[in-house]
Design an enzyme around this catalytic site. Structure first.
Site: not given
Ligand code: SIN
Length: 282
Positions: A98, A100, A258, A273
């Site tokens: 995907h 993000d 990723h 993150r």
């Protein structure tokens, strides 16, 4: 700063850099930013920095955003906690290719992900170069997708694992977005194949050239989308990073996808993150 490419297509490791210094050192930050555009994902080890330094470094790229499902550190807004341990219910959702938050009208510019704790082995993350994926498409496919647009929904991927009520409430808060299937990188001008696990269908597939009868749309559109999604799975476009405590990945979310490999239960894995706000894809 020393830069060592990790594959022929994507990813480089940076040496002799402390990200806390890049918060105040304009020259160092500019070199990191230039390397990010070139290699798309950068890796560093031994970044024993504070959460405040993590946020301050990411803020040099732009404003940060929270995530509607993964909670943030209450003392450091913008630092999303991706914490996994055996008490969490299955199914989990990180093991899917995907980009993000493409369910947003303006999906993130990129992320700075730091490992707080990781399994002794396993829990790697992989990235794929979606500029190269576009470049290598057959000419007839490039022609076919040049003007296509796709719907991106928070209901796909992790939304699909929720209760019906929670999923619908989330979708009401974050309505679907529509993006070009081929976007242009706003800084480099490169063309990017821009469909991922959040893409549910093409919104303008129905032209007389593609669809003689309504019936033609299926399986035509579905097969084309599946083919485009499968491009990220090619190892030639990928890099795989093995985490250690305090290692960091910085990625350009516009030109990559990723996949967090979920092979480590029952071990604990804790990642922070910082997600940088991006622009509307064109
Ligand atoms: C993500 O999908 O942004 C998280 C990646 C990871 O936890 O490795």
């Amino acid at each position: 700063m020393r830069i060592e490419p990790l594959t022929c297509s994507i990813g480089a490791e940076l040496f002799n850099v402390n990200l806390a210094h890049a918060v105040h050192d304009d020259g160092l930050f500019a070199s990191i930013r230039a390397a990010l555009l070139k290699y798309r994902v950068l890796f560093l080890r031994g970044q024993d920095i504070t959460s405040a330094e993590h946020v301050a470094f990411a803020r040099r790229f732009g404003e940060l955003e929270d995530h509607p499902v993964a909670g943030s550190d209450p003392e450091h807004p913008g630092l999303v906690r991706i914490y996994k341990d055996p008490s969490q219910p299955s199914p989990r959702y990180e093991n899917v290719w995907h980009t993000d938050a493409t369910w947003r009208e303006a999906p993130p510019f990129g992320c700075v992900l730091r490992c707080r704790e990781c399994p002794p082995v396993g829990g790697d993350t992989m990235w794929a170069n979606m500029v190269l994926a576009y470049e290598n498409l057959p000419a007839h496919v490039k022609e076919q997708i040049a003007d296509l647009r796709a719907r991106h929904s928070i209901e796909a991927s992790f939304g699909a694992a929720m209760s019906i009520e929670r999923r619908l409430a989330l979708k009401a808060q974050y309505p679907d977005a529509e993006h070009p299937v081929v976007r242009t990188h706003p800084e480099t001008g490169e063309k990017i194949l821009f469909v991922n696990a959040f893409a549910t269908h093409f919104t303008n597939y129905h032209t007389p050239q593609r669809v003689r009868f309504g019936q033609d749309a299926n399986p035509g559109a579905g097969q084309l989308l599946a083919y485009l999604l499968s491009q990220a799975y090619l190892p030639e476009y990928q890099v795989r990073w093995r985490w250690t405590k305090n290692s960091v990945a910085i990625w350009d979310n516009r030109s990559t996808q990723h996949y967090a490999v979920m092979d480590y239960p029952p071990s604990v894995r804790q990642m922070d993150r910082a997600t940088i706000v991006g622009n509307r894809p064109v």
